[in-house]
Write an enzyme that holds these catalytic residues in place. Structure first.
Site: not given
Length: 369
Positions: A97, A179, A182, A231, A239, A327
């Protein structure tokens, strides 16, 4: 109808089952170099249809947490090569990633102690993980970032592509995952809570999506479109990230991505590591998948967040998903695929050993038999 244990083709990736190990930050790579125990950790889990590594920084500037791995130095690449060799020796498939954290960092982790970079100079109300001179880990507030200058942005795109090339050509990864989730850099550009720019990378949906799409095209051109996944996390609050209207934003994004021939899209449903429905943030994931397919995408649709065996089986059998990422269950169960297949009980994970440390809570979880 398909099951979790049936093979599937995702772009150039031939996967023996639909069970994916999600990227999991473990903070066990001092100087950003994967260690021998890292190779053991991933090889233990090679029965997954696909392994996605922990998020791996594309540059020193892209670092945001202590002891996470990188893809920009010789020792780092040599460390990852041992990992891919160990996984392939067990018959596994593994992608890495690609990560730039943007504002989710600390001055002490940045080159020459400089502030982190972001689309806008807006601090994230979140924490990062630091390790002191005595080896003690702790969480600390992130530093206030500076806004990237427009002339710096092509360099970010180039660095993503270079890291992807390093991953595939030097380290031997089967592909890469970008990535874009998030609350990290690409997600910061996407979402208007973090992006207050007034140039070509801010304002409209098209402008805010520009960097993510430029990065994806560059990475796909560098290593092959069928070796690339991405993703996304439409509504996670991770965050301190927000967007005022995520549905049209992400439907636009997936329609554009559909034209790039990617191996898969990896969607976090709800709050990362939290509830699948985020209060005050409704989102229609089936409409998102429909937009992706109607735009001509052939890649796999991967879902993530809070899936157990029953929910995962139902998603695959109904066609709602092609792949399901797990996960924390993979942390404690290196043979998770077998346990799911046989309906065997799962080991419980030890949250105290998630971040930092050595073998304990990393490579010492028992497999069946």
């Amino acid at each position: 109808m398909p099951t979790l244990f049936d093979p599937i083709q995702a772009g150039d990736l031939h996967l023996p089952n639909r069970i994916v190990m999600a990227p999991l930050t473990r903070n066990r790579s001092p100087n950003a170099v994967p260690r021998d125990i890292t190779a053991t950790y991933y090889a233990q889990r090679a029965s997954a249809g696909l392994l996605i590594t922990e998020a791996t920084a594309i540059s020193h500037q892209g670092q945001g947490y202590a002891d996470v791995p990188g893809l920009y130095g010789t020792e780092q690449l040599d460390g990852w090569k041992k990992v891919t060799e160990a996984v392939h020796a067990r018959g596994g498939r593994i992608v890495t990633q690609l990560w730039h954290v943007g504002r989710v960092s600390h001055d002490s982790l940045q080159p020459d102690g400089q502030p982190p970079v972001a689309p806008s100079a807006i601090a994230a109300n979140t924490k990062t993980y630091l390790i002191d001179a005595q080896g003690r880990g702790s969480f600390a507030a992130t530093s206030t970032p500076r806004a990237l200058r427009a002339e710096e942005i092509p360099g970010i795109v180039h660095t993503f592509a270079a890291a992807a090339r390093n991953a595939v050509e030097t380290c031997g990864f089967d592909g890469v995952e970008i990535h874009g989730a998030n609350g990290y850099l690409l997600d910061q550009f996407l979402k208007d809570g973090a992006n207050h720019r007034t140039d070509d990378y801010g304002g409209t949906i098209e402008n805010r999506a520009r960097l993510l799409l430029e990065v994806t095209r560059a990475v796909a051109d560098a290593v092959g479109h069928g070796k690339v996944g991405i993703r996304l996390s439409p509504v996670t609050p991770a965050n301190d990230i927000t967007d005022s209207d995520p549905q049209p934003l992400f439907e636009y994004v997936v329609r554009q991505l559909a034209q790039l021939g990617l191996a898969y899209i990896h969607v976090i449903e709800g709050a990362t590591g939290g509830p699948r429905e985020v209060e005050g943030r409704p989102f229609d994931y089936q409409a998102l998948k429909t937009a992706w397919r109607e735009a001509g995408a052939r890649g796999a649709w991967m879902v993530n967040n809070g899936y157990d065996a029953e929910l995962a089986e139902r998603a695959v059998e109904s066609g709602e998903a092609d792949l399901v990422a797990f996960g924390k269950p993979f942390i404690a169960n290196p043979d998770l695929v077998r346990r799911l297949r046989e309906g065997a009980p799962l080991n419980a994970w030890d949250k105290a050993t998630f971040y930092g440390g050595g073998e304990q809570g990393y490579i010492d979880y028992p497999a069946l038999g």
